[in-house]
Enzyme design. Structure first.
Site, short mmCIF file in Angstrom:
data_model
loop_
_atom_site.label_atom_id
_atom_site.label_comp_id
_atom_site.label_asym_id
_atom_site.label_seq_id
_atom_site.Cartn_x
_atom_site.Cartn_y
_atom_site.Cartn_z
N SER A 132 0.74 -0.93 0.19
CA SER A 132 -0.28 -0.60 0.28
C SER A 132 0.73 1.24 0.22
O SER A 132 1.44 0.31 0.23
CB SER A 132 -1.08 0.17 1.57
OG SER A 132 -1.38 1.26 1.85
N TYR A 155 -2.62 -0.21 10.40
CA TYR A 155 -2.08 -0.82 8.75
C TYR A 155 -1.09 -0.73 8.16
O TYR A 155 0.19 -0.88 7.43
CB TYR A 155 -3.32 -0.24 8.19
CG TYR A 155 -3.58 -0.63 6.33
CD1 TYR A 155 -3.88 -2.29 6.36
CD2 TYR A 155 -3.58 0.31 5.87
CE1 TYR A 155 -4.35 -1.98 4.69
CE2 TYR A 155 -3.49 -0.07 3.84
CZ TYR A 155 -4.23 -1.29 4.20
OH TYR A 155 -4.27 -1.16 2.70
P1 NAD Z 1 -11.46 -6.41 0.54
O1 NAD Z 1 -12.33 -5.78 1.57
O2 NAD Z 1 -12.55 -5.55 -0.68
O3 NAD Z 1 -11.12 -7.88 0.26
C1 NAD Z 1 -10.70 -8.54 0.81
C2 NAD Z 1 -10.39 -9.69 1.24
O4 NAD Z 1 -9.85 -10.50 2.23
C3 NAD Z 1 -12.20 -9.89 1.00
O5 NAD Z 1 -12.42 -10.54 1.20
C4 NAD Z 1 -12.65 -10.45 2.43
O6 NAD Z 1 -13.16 -11.72 2.99
C5 NAD Z 1 -10.59 -11.05 3.00
N1 NAD Z 1 -10.50 -12.05 3.96
C6 NAD Z 1 -10.47 -11.01 4.96
N2 NAD Z 1 -9.74 -11.68 6.21
C7 NAD Z 1 -9.32 -12.90 5.16
C8 NAD Z 1 -8.86 -13.72 6.62
N3 NAD Z 1 -8.20 -13.90 7.41
N4 NAD Z 1 -9.11 -15.12 5.59
C9 NAD Z 1 -9.04 -15.54 3.90
N5 NAD Z 1 -9.48 -13.80 2.96
C10 NAD Z 1 -9.50 -13.01 4.02
O7 NAD Z 1 -10.50 -5.61 -0.20
P2 NAD Z 1 -9.65 -4.43 -1.17
O8 NAD Z 1 -10.04 -2.82 -1.18
O9 NAD Z 1 -9.76 -5.46 -2.15
O10 NAD Z 1 -8.12 -5.12 -0.66
C11 NAD Z 1 -7.42 -6.07 -1.20
C12 NAD Z 1 -6.02 -5.82 -0.25
O11 NAD Z 1 -5.51 -4.98 -0.58
C13 NAD Z 1 -5.81 -5.49 0.96
O12 NAD Z 1 -3.72 -6.27 0.99
C14 NAD Z 1 -5.78 -4.16 1.02
O13 NAD Z 1 -5.21 -3.81 1.98
C15 NAD Z 1 -4.91 -3.48 -0.43
N6 NAD Z 1 -5.17 -2.68 -0.85
C16 NAD Z 1 -5.99 -1.82 -1.17
C17 NAD Z 1 -6.76 -0.22 -1.69
C18 NAD Z 1 -7.73 0.27 -1.51
O14 NAD Z 1 -8.09 1.57 -1.76
N7 NAD Z 1 -8.62 -0.22 -1.77
C19 NAD Z 1 -4.82 0.23 -1.84
C20 NAD Z 1 -3.93 -0.02 -1.46
C21 NAD Z 1 -4.09 -1.64 -0.70
#
Ligand code: NAD
Length: 283
Positions: free
Chosen positions: A166, A179
């Site tokens: 991130s 985070y």
């Molecule tokens: P999201 O919340 O839409 O998806 C996360 C998924 O992880 C969900 O399907 C959830 O059920 C699953 N999950 C949660 N806990 C879990 C566990 N213990 N075991 C297995 N699965 C589990 O999030 P997202 O926005 O799609 O983020 C995906 C990745 O990208 C994450 O690592 C997040 O930190 C990173 N990220 C997101 C952004 C953003 O702007 N959304 C920016 C930078 C990084």
């Protein structure tokens, strides 16, 4: 010489944790479109199966949804056995599970003098339970699946791990210390493991997405009442030279590149996909 295409990915078995989430789903679409066999390993089995079935149909590809908790080694071992049985041995792992939580978020960005006697909205009011949950999900939730899902790659002396970092990993954003610390650890671990596994044919890299509106940050970047940007959301747009939030599809190119043999001499790096955010000093 390699063909300059993603052709080598065809038929490869890829596991993506958290693959049923917003960013995960678009990555799965990219993997399936490139002809890979994909296992979505998500704590939410129902959504994993639904997303897998939809993408399998849409892309005419093999995509399965299975239940796995990235914080529970036994659950990961069970998931691996199911993937091996249904898809074969694993070639590629994407560590996509992660996220922030309101319980690990301070209410104020900076502490002011007026907060000294009532510090509950600041760092001093953070609940350790929330902090631990977010730190573990992002860091341990990357480490443990890597330990379990890369063992097939060792046998083949070839494989790829892609971690999802991130913008917080380079410089922390206000309010979300657990985070930020966890994602900085993910970068450090990406480098450490890349070195550790370099001689056994496994490459380890990461992408650092900039800002995308998803479930984990919606409450921070959108104004519930107006539906427009919150002050924080507007600040993000102002700090992104391209002047917008990213679309999840913007991650697909960097993902396929780092998984394919096109990046065969690249290991231990973190690629920002951020509309210029990390390059901008704000002036
Ligand atoms: P999201 O919340 O839409 O998806 C996360 C998924 O992880 C969900 O399907 C959830 O059920 C699953 N999950 C949660 N806990 C879990 C566990 N213990 N075991 C297995 N699965 C589990 O999030 P997202 O926005 O799609 O983020 C995906 C990745 O990208 C994450 O690592 C997040 O930190 C990173 N990220 C997101 C952004 C953003 O702007 N959304 C920016 C930078 C990084």
């Amino acid at each position: 010489m390699n063909k300059l295409s993603f052709e080598d990915l065809k038929g490869k078995v890829c596991v993506i944790t958290g693959g049923a989430g917003v960013l995960g789903t678009t990555m799965v679409q990219a993997l399936a479109s490139a002809g890979m066999k994909v296992a979505i390993a998500d704590i939410n089995r129902e959504t994993a199966v639904r997303v897998a079935d939809e993408i399998a149909l849409e892309c005419n590809a093999t995509v399965i949804g299975i239940e796995a908790n990235v914080l529970d080694k036994e659950s990961l071992i069970r998931a691996k056995a199911e993937i091996n049985e249904k898809l074969g041995s694993i070639d590629i792992l994407i560590n996509g599970a992660g996220g922030n939580s309101p319980q690990a978020t301070t209410k104020v960005e900076q502490m002011e003098e007026k907060d000294i006697d009532h510090p509950e909205d600041t760092f001093y009011g953070l609940q350790m339970e929330g902090f631990d949950k977010v730190y573990s999900l992002n860091f341990k939730g990357t480490l443990l699946p890597t330990m379990v899902f890369t063992t097939d790659m060792l046998k083949k002396k070839k494989g790829v791990v892609l971690n999802i970092s991130s913008m917080n990993s380079f410089r922390p954003l206000t309010k979300i210390p657990a985070y930020s610390a966890a994602k900085a650890s993910v970068n450090n671990f990406t480098e450490w493991l890349a070195v550790h596994l370099a001689k056994v044919g496994i490459r380890v890299n990461a992408i650092a997405p900039g800002f995308f509106i998803t479930n984990q940050n919606r409450f921070l970047v959108l104004d519930e009442k107006t539906g427009g940007y919150s002050a924080r959301g507007q600040k993000i747009v102002n700090s992104t030279p391209m002047g917008k939030f990213g679309e999840p599809e913007d991650l697909q190119g960097a993902t396929l590149f780092l998984l394919s043999d096109l990046s065969s001499f690249i290991t231990g790096i973190v690629i920002p996909v951020d509309g210029g955010y990390s390059a901008y000093g704000g002036v």
